[in-house]
Design a protein around this motif. Structure first.
Motif, PDB file in Angstrom:
ATOM      1  N   GLU A 124       0.811  -1.220   0.000  1.00 58.50           N
ATOM      2  CA  GLU A 124       0.000   0.000   0.000  1.00 58.50           C
ATOM      3  C   GLU A 124       0.842   1.266   0.000  1.00 58.50           C
ATOM      4  O   GLU A 124       0.451   2.285  -0.580  1.00 58.50           O
ATOM      5  N   ASP A 125       2.023   1.213   0.669  1.00 61.11           N
ATOM      6  CA  ASP A 125       2.844   2.425   0.745  1.00 61.11           C
ATOM      7  C   ASP A 125       3.557   2.746  -0.571  1.00 61.11           C
ATOM      8  O   ASP A 125       4.238   3.762  -0.681  1.00 61.11           O
ATOM      9  N   GLU A 126       3.383   1.876  -1.590  1.00 62.60           N
ATOM     10  CA  GLU A 126       3.973   2.140  -2.903  1.00 62.60           C
ATOM     11  C   GLU A 126       2.969   2.774  -3.860  1.00 62.60           C
ATOM     12  O   GLU A 126       3.287   3.039  -5.018  1.00 62.60           O
ATOM     13  N   ILE A 127       1.748   3.020  -3.389  1.00 62.34           N
ATOM     14  CA  ILE A 127       0.699   3.548  -4.260  1.00 62.34           C
ATOM     15  C   ILE A 127       0.189   4.891  -3.735  1.00 62.34           C
ATOM     16  O   ILE A 127      -0.147   5.032  -2.554  1.00 62.34           O
ATOM     17  N   HIS A 177       2.000   4.374  -9.157  1.00 62.46           N
ATOM     18  CA  HIS A 177       2.910   3.423  -8.540  1.00 62.46           C
ATOM     19  C   HIS A 177       4.252   4.121  -8.348  1.00 62.46           C
ATOM     20  O   HIS A 177       4.973   4.402  -9.318  1.00 62.46           O
ATOM     21  N   ILE A 178       4.577   4.456  -7.116  1.00 59.79           N
ATOM     22  CA  ILE A 178       5.715   5.325  -6.812  1.00 59.79           C
ATOM     23  C   ILE A 178       7.056   4.762  -7.319  1.00 59.79           C
ATOM     24  O   ILE A 178       7.833   5.497  -7.943  1.00 59.79           O
ATOM     25  N   PRO A 179       7.359   3.475  -7.122  1.00 59.59           N
ATOM     26  CA  PRO A 179       8.674   2.976  -7.572  1.00 59.59           C
ATOM     27  C   PRO A 179       8.905   3.070  -9.071  1.00 59.59           C
ATOM     28  O   PRO A 179      10.025   3.310  -9.529  1.00 59.59           O
ATOM     29  N   THR A 180       7.853   2.859  -9.871  1.00 61.72           N
ATOM     30  CA  THR A 180       8.025   2.844 -11.323  1.00 61.72           C
ATOM     31  C   THR A 180       7.524   4.120 -12.000  1.00 61.72           C
ATOM     32  O   THR A 180       7.868   4.384 -13.153  1.00 61.72           O
ATOM     33  N   GLY A 181       6.681   4.888 -11.296  1.00 60.15           N
ATOM     34  CA  GLY A 181       6.102   6.079 -11.900  1.00 60.15           C
ATOM     35  C   GLY A 181       4.921   5.801 -12.808  1.00 60.15           C
ATOM     36  O   GLY A 181       4.389   6.709 -13.453  1.00 60.15           O
ATOM     37  N   ILE A 182       4.470   4.549 -12.860  1.00 58.81           N
ATOM     38  CA  ILE A 182       3.316   4.202 -13.697  1.00 58.81           C
ATOM     39  C   ILE A 182       2.054   4.825 -13.119  1.00 58.81           C
ATOM     40  O   ILE A 182       1.788   4.734 -11.919  1.00 58.81           O
ATOM     41  N   VAL A 183       1.283   5.495 -13.980  1.00 59.59           N
ATOM     42  CA  VAL A 183       0.033   6.140 -13.561  1.00 59.59           C
ATOM     43  C   VAL A 183      -1.117   5.532 -14.344  1.00 59.59           C
ATOM     44  O   VAL A 183      -1.047   5.419 -15.574  1.00 59.59           O
ATOM     45  N   ALA A 207      -1.728  -5.198 -14.222  1.00 61.11           N
ATOM     46  CA  ALA A 207      -1.430  -5.690 -15.566  1.00 61.11           C
ATOM     47  C   ALA A 207      -0.208  -4.981 -16.137  1.00 61.11           C
ATOM     48  O   ALA A 207       0.662  -5.599 -16.761  1.00 61.11           O
ATOM     49  N   LYS A 208      -0.107  -3.672 -15.916  1.00 61.14           N
ATOM     50  CA  LYS A 208       1.038  -2.922 -16.443  1.00 61.14           C
ATOM     51  C   LYS A 208       2.321  -3.292 -15.704  1.00 61.14           C
ATOM     52  O   LYS A 208       3.399  -3.355 -16.317  1.00 61.14           O
ATOM     53  N   LEU A 209       2.219  -3.545 -14.410  1.00 59.22           N
ATOM     54  CA  LEU A 209       3.404  -3.962 -13.652  1.00 59.22           C
ATOM     55  C   LEU A 209       3.882  -5.343 -14.103  1.00 59.22           C
ATOM     56  O   LEU A 209       5.087  -5.603 -14.155  1.00 59.22           O
TER      57      LEU A 209
END
Length: 373
Positions: A235-238, A264-270, A292-294
């Protein structure tokens, strides 16, 4: 068409279909269908909804595939009998009808043969497609919307349901981005060859001087995940943001903050979702898209590691892969397969099966060559 042509072509199609039947293992398919039907008949099936959906979904896919294959076999056998009778009686009308049916069967067997090339881990899944405008300003936004319509029309032609999860409209025309699902078995394996950068060349309808404009849009295709897929996100990664859904021109289409954006904080995916009225539903759908994107990122990293081990430094897939030229001539050309057509309006109206088939065959030959190196 001469009789020898019929005989030769029917024999060739028969050999191809037998090869397909062997690959699909129809007896094994029938056995799995019987097993799944037994599970579906169990009174406690829906006690575990995730498993029930997996069982019923798999059963539906196998039944449709078996029916499609056995139906083609029956059509081909019937055609052989029809041709034989027509030739004996020199019936030109029936032979003409048989010739048209031969072309249709040939096309159907070719399509089924391509389906046997979809054997990847996630190829049988439904697809999530993201369209994003690139360089080219308002023309790129308009191009992105044209591509989105192209894929939706393709799905409609095949009677595949689609669901739009999020659309970010550009200010003047077109879209900045959109995410939608194609809900059909093997949609991911089929459409995954469409991933990459698409390029449009045309006289810009937004330029009052009528100059030629080049614009770009990116297509990303990822598989829809099932509950059994192992993608855990702490949860702390979102980062979660809520906002009001909006339509073209920035107009509000919802009076409550129901739309959800996940980062998603580690990858920057929005990812975003605004198609449901409930914030909780939008968050759940956005989480499915994010996972799915991860997964796609993880698989890309695994492929990159394998390429590094192989010493593969050529980025031959996923870069600019198709040109759409509307001026000074009409042409859509795939840069990987070299397949092209001058009927650009049909392509933008969803007639892209030939491009997809060529892409799947190209990918298989590319994978085979890479594995052998």
């Amino acid at each position: 068409m001469a009789g020898t042509d019929f005989d030769t072509q029917i024999k060739q199609l028969d050999a191809t279909l037998r090869s397909i039947e062997n690959v699909l293992d129809l007896d094994g398919m029938r056995g799995e269908i019987a097993d799944l039907q037994e599970q579906v008949g169990a009174p406690d099936l829906w006690d575990d909804q995730a498993n029930a959906q997996r069982v019923t979904g798999r059963l539906s896919v196998l039944q449709a595939e078996l029916e499609r294959t056995t139906g083609l076999r029956q059509r081909l056998d019937d055609l052989g009998v029809l041709v034989e009778l027509a030739q004996e009686e020199s019936d030109a009308d029936t032979l003409a009808e048989a010739e048209a049916d031969l072309r249709r069967i040939h096309k159907a067997i070719e399509a089924l043969e391509v389906r046997t090339l979809l054997s990847g881990e996630y190829d049988s899944r439904e697809a999530l497609i993201s369209v994003r405008s690139g360089a080219g300003g308002v023309d790129a936004a308009d191009f992105a919307e044209m591509l989105m319509r192209m894929y939706v029309r393709w799905a409609e032609r095949h009677k595949y349901p689609t669901e739009v999860y999020d659309t970010s409209y550009a200010e003047e025309a077109g879209i900045k981005s959109a995410t939608f699902a194609v809900k059909a078995p093997y949609a991911y394996g089929t459409l995954s060859v469409e991933s990459g950068t698409h390029r449009l060349v045309r006289i810009s309808p937004f330029d009052n001087q009528g100059r030629r404009q080049t614009s770009f849009a990116a297509i990303e295709v990822v598989p829809v995940l099932e509950q059994t897929d192992e993608i855990d996100i702490p949860e702390d990664e979102i980062k979660v943001d809520v906002y009001r859904s909006s339509g073209p021109g920035g107009q509000s289409v919802n009076t409550t903050d129901s739309a959800v954006r996940l980062t998603h904080i580690p990858t920057g995916i929005v990812v975003s979702c605004q198609n449901e009225k409930s914030q909780l539903q939008n968050k759940a759908t956005a989480m499915v898209i994010l996972k799915a994107k991860l997964l796609a990122v993880r698989k890309a990293e695994e492929r990159a590691t394998l390429d590094e081990l192989r010493g593969d430094v050529a980025a031959s897939w996923g870069d600019q892969m198709r040109n759409y030229v509307l001026h000074p001539y009409q042409m859509v050309k795939d840069l990987r397969t070299e397949y092209e057509t001058g009927n650009t309006s049909a392509v933008f109206d969803g007639e892209i099966d030939d491009f997809i088939e060529a892409g799947i065959r190209w990918r298989r030959s590319h994978e085979t060559a890479t594995a052998a190196s």
